[in-house]
Design an enzyme around this catalytic site. Structure first.
Site, PDB file in Angstrom:
ATOM      1  N   ASN A   1      44.892  46.377  38.127  1.00 54.31           N
ATOM      2  CA  ASN A   1      43.995  46.162  36.980  1.00 54.31           C
ATOM      3  C   ASN A   1      42.773  47.074  37.073  1.00 54.31           C
ATOM      4  O   ASN A   1      42.305  47.602  36.059  1.00 54.31           O
ATOM      5  CB  ASN A   1      43.565  44.701  36.904  1.00 54.31           C
ATOM      6  CG  ASN A   1      44.618  43.834  36.250  1.00 54.31           C
ATOM      7  OD1 ASN A   1      44.871  43.960  35.059  1.00 54.31           O
ATOM      8  ND2 ASN A   1      45.273  42.991  37.035  1.00 54.31           N
TER       9      ASN A   1
ATOM     10  N   ILE B   1      35.859  32.404  44.794  1.00 51.60           N
ATOM     11  CA  ILE B   1      35.045  31.787  43.745  1.00 51.60           C
ATOM     12  C   ILE B   1      33.726  32.545  43.660  1.00 51.60           C
ATOM     13  O   ILE B   1      33.087  32.823  44.677  1.00 51.60           O
ATOM     14  CB  ILE B   1      34.787  30.291  44.069  1.00 51.60           C
ATOM     15  CG1 ILE B   1      36.117  29.520  44.126  1.00 51.60           C
ATOM     16  CG2 ILE B   1      33.809  29.650  43.091  1.00 51.60           C
ATOM     17  CD1 ILE B   1      36.825  29.322  42.792  1.00 51.60           C
TER      18      ILE B   1
ATOM     19  N   HIS C   1      43.458  36.494  34.019  1.00 60.08           N
ATOM     20  CA  HIS C   1      44.299  35.443  34.607  1.00 60.08           C
ATOM     21  C   HIS C   1      45.743  35.625  34.137  1.00 60.08           C
ATOM     22  O   HIS C   1      45.965  35.843  32.939  1.00 60.08           O
ATOM     23  CB  HIS C   1      43.772  34.056  34.203  1.00 60.08           C
ATOM     24  CG  HIS C   1      44.536  32.956  34.850  1.00 60.08           C
ATOM     25  ND1 HIS C   1      44.331  32.583  36.164  1.00 60.08           N
ATOM     26  CD2 HIS C   1      45.554  32.185  34.387  1.00 60.08           C
ATOM     27  CE1 HIS C   1      45.171  31.617  36.478  1.00 60.08           C
ATOM     28  NE2 HIS C   1      45.929  31.362  35.417  1.00 60.08           N
TER      29      HIS C   1
HETATM   30  C1  GRF Z   1      46.687  39.848  38.757  1.00 65.35           C
HETATM   31  O1  GRF Z   1      47.861  39.183  38.410  1.00 65.35           O
HETATM   32  C2  GRF Z   1      45.491  39.052  38.251  1.00 65.35           C
HETATM   33  O2  GRF Z   1      45.726  38.408  37.054  1.00 65.35           O
HETATM   34  C3  GRF Z   1      45.347  38.053  39.360  1.00 65.35           C
HETATM   35  O3  GRF Z   1      45.613  38.779  40.544  1.00 65.35           O
HETATM   36  C4  GRF Z   1      46.470  39.884  40.239  1.00 65.35           C
HETATM   37  C5  GRF Z   1      45.781  41.127  40.718  1.00 65.35           C
HETATM   38  O4  GRF Z   1      46.550  42.265  40.631  1.00 65.35           O
HETATM   39  N1  GRF Z   1      44.075  37.370  39.274  1.00 65.35           N
HETATM   40  P1  GRF Z   1      45.904  43.687  40.917  1.00 65.35           P
HETATM   41  O5  GRF Z   1      45.144  43.613  42.234  1.00 65.35           O
HETATM   42  O6  GRF Z   1      45.006  44.049  39.779  1.00 65.35           O
HETATM   43  O7  GRF Z   1      47.081  44.614  41.026  1.00 65.35           O
END
Ligand code: GRF
Length: 211
Positions: free
Chosen positions: A16, A94, A111
């Site tokens: 991400n 958190i 999420h």
């Molecule tokens: C993603 O599925 C996000 O929604 C969750 O953790 C994962 C992280 O993936 N909170 P990345 O580290 O961005 O590849």
């Protein structure tokens, strides 16, 4: 003008984060990732950031001894770097109240489900997809929301649906949902940077969305 100053908090692979880096580099997001912070020293996302010349920081519990000391250090660095927006991109910890209170409607989280399904305490990583498959749902997806004191309870900014096939397992579902995450997270940040998001109670009004 370099636009909105973003801090991205991660714990893992950082796909991400990569989607955000790409959107900033193509100028789709009018802003700059000023800092990437990880609570895990070995998070691959740190390497991604360094490859793109982005400043990184590791903020482990162990370094500060007390949680309060670490939280205060985090707040100080965010303020010192003049951060406008904090993005939690796979941050598996958190966020302390002092940060949430200092950045009202300026912290976003991604999420991997359609909130309010499969969210809240304990729902992170593969667990979300495991439970979704167990329940036999036909549609899942991803959600970007602002962060408040309630876990996964803040105002929803964007959601994207993903169909669940009978053949799907945790891994394939996670991959499909990640694709959706990589679309809506940069889009939400872009809208924020263009001041197109308005929070009204627990709802978000979006001006002229172009997907
Ligand atoms: C993603 O599925 C996000 O929604 C969750 O953790 C994962 C992280 O993936 N909170 P990345 O580290 O961005 O590849």
């Amino acid at each position: 003008m370099s636009g909105v100053r973003i801090a991205v908090l991660i714990s893992g692979g950082g796909t991400n984060l990569q989607a955000l880096i790409d959107a900033v580099e193509t100028r789709d997001i009018k802003g700059k990732i000023a800092l990437v912070i990880s609570n895990k020293r070995d998070a691959y996302g740190l390497v991604r950031a360094e490859k793109h010349g982005i400043e990184t920081m590791v903020l482990e519990k162990e370094t500060y001894g007390f949680r309060e000391r670490r939280d205060a250090a985090l707040l100080e660095i965010l303020q010192e770097k003049k951060i406008d927006l904090i993005v939690l991109a796979g941050y598996l910890a958190i966020l302390p109240s002092i940060i949430i209170n200092a950045f009202p409607n300026r912290v976003m989280n991604i999420h991997p489900s359609l909130i309010p399904s499969f969210c809240g305490n304990g729902y992170y990583g593969e667990k979300v997809h495991e439970e979704a498959l167990k329940r036999g749902i036909k549609v899942t997806g991803a959600t970007v929301h602002f962060v408040n004191e309630v876990t996964d309870g803040g105002p929803i900014i964007l959601q994207e649906t993903v169909e669940v096939d009978f053949e799907d397992d945790v891994k394939s579902l996670q991959e499909k949902v990640l694709e959706a995450e990589h679309k809506i997270l940069p889009l939400a940040v872009k809208l924020f940077a263009e001041e197109k998001l308005e929070v009204v109670g627990n709802r978000v009004k979006i001006e002229e969305v172009k997907k």
